[in-house]
Scaffold this motif. Structure first.
Motif, mmCIF file in Angstrom:
data_model
loop_
_atom_site.group_PDB
_atom_site.id
_atom_site.type_symbol
_atom_site.label_atom_id
_atom_site.label_comp_id
_atom_site.label_asym_id
_atom_site.label_seq_id
_atom_site.Cartn_x
_atom_site.Cartn_y
_atom_site.Cartn_z
ATOM 1 N N VAL A 1 83.650 -62.217 -43.061
ATOM 2 C CA VAL A 1 83.714 -63.582 -42.749
ATOM 3 C C VAL A 1 83.374 -64.194 -41.393
ATOM 4 O O VAL A 1 84.820 -63.485 -40.981
ATOM 5 N N ASP A 2 82.482 -64.534 -40.514
ATOM 6 C CA ASP A 2 82.962 -65.606 -39.699
ATOM 7 C C ASP A 2 83.062 -64.182 -38.523
ATOM 8 O O ASP A 2 83.427 -64.519 -37.784
ATOM 9 N N SER A 3 82.119 -63.033 -38.686
ATOM 10 C CA SER A 3 82.319 -61.970 -37.426
ATOM 11 C C SER A 3 81.032 -61.865 -36.526
ATOM 12 O O SER A 3 80.362 -61.467 -35.901
ATOM 13 N N VAL A 4 79.863 -62.334 -37.516
ATOM 14 C CA VAL A 4 78.757 -62.424 -37.044
ATOM 15 C C VAL A 4 77.133 -63.945 -37.052
ATOM 16 O O VAL A 4 78.125 -64.418 -37.715
ATOM 17 N N PRO A 5 76.844 -63.439 -36.671
ATOM 18 C CA PRO A 5 76.270 -65.493 -36.208
ATOM 19 C C PRO A 5 75.600 -65.061 -38.253
ATOM 20 O O PRO A 5 74.838 -64.018 -38.855
ATOM 21 N N ALA A 6 75.010 -66.780 -38.717
ATOM 22 C CA ALA A 6 74.671 -66.848 -39.545
ATOM 23 C C ALA A 6 73.324 -66.296 -40.328
ATOM 24 O O ALA A 6 72.734 -66.242 -41.422
ATOM 25 N N ASP A 7 72.446 -65.456 -39.007
ATOM 26 C CA ASP A 7 71.430 -65.214 -39.287
ATOM 27 C C ASP A 7 71.191 -63.442 -39.201
ATOM 28 O O ASP A 7 70.116 -62.954 -39.193
ATOM 29 N N HIS A 8 72.448 -63.480 -39.556
ATOM 30 C CA HIS A 8 72.698 -61.563 -40.078
ATOM 31 C C HIS A 8 71.420 -60.823 -41.212
ATOM 32 O O HIS A 8 71.519 -62.034 -41.871
ATOM 33 N N PRO A 9 70.840 -60.012 -40.973
ATOM 34 C CA PRO A 9 69.650 -60.136 -41.871
ATOM 35 C C PRO A 9 70.863 -59.508 -43.005
ATOM 36 O O PRO A 9 70.031 -60.053 -44.569
ATOM 37 N N LYS A 10 72.065 -59.058 -43.546
ATOM 38 C CA LYS A 10 73.173 -58.634 -44.446
ATOM 39 C C LYS A 10 73.215 -60.717 -44.668
ATOM 40 O O LYS A 10 72.820 -60.171 -46.379
ATOM 41 N N VAL A 11 73.512 -61.385 -44.237
ATOM 42 C CA VAL A 11 73.842 -62.178 -45.070
ATOM 43 C C VAL A 11 72.283 -63.219 -45.572
ATOM 44 O O VAL A 11 73.157 -63.781 -46.692
ATOM 45 N N ALA A 12 71.487 -63.083 -44.510
ATOM 46 C CA ALA A 12 70.284 -63.688 -44.908
ATOM 47 C C ALA A 12 69.876 -63.253 -46.482
ATOM 48 O O ALA A 12 69.071 -64.275 -47.457
#
Length: 79
Positions: A61-72
């Motif tokens: 959580v909160d280690s990459v931007p919200a548009d990271h492929p896995k998060v998306a």
């Protein structure tokens, strides 16, 4: 097969129930993953539309931007 007409839900949707299944273990012999896949098999047999999210490469959580492929991918599946 469940008879949805007996539930008496007015304006119920016409598509099958949509269920997103999640597990958290990344081990090769993960019992939680095996259980999730078995639950998916049973739910599909009952007529549900299922999807299983594979958490490999999901960042902390909160280690990459919200548009990271896995998060998306997880966001898209949850919608």
């Amino acid at each position: 097969m469940p008879d949805f007409s007996k539930l008496g839900i007015p304006g119920a949707s016409t598509h099958p129930p949509r269920i997103l299944l999640l597990y958290g273990s990344l081990r090769e012999r993960s019992y939680s993953r095996f259980l999730t896949l078995e639950a998916e098999r049973i739910l599909r047999r009952l007529g549900a539309e299922t999807r299983v999210f594979d958490p490999r490469d999901l960042p902390v959580v909160d280690s990459v931007p919200a548009d990271h492929p896995k998060v998306a991918e997880l966001r898209a599946l949850s919608l």
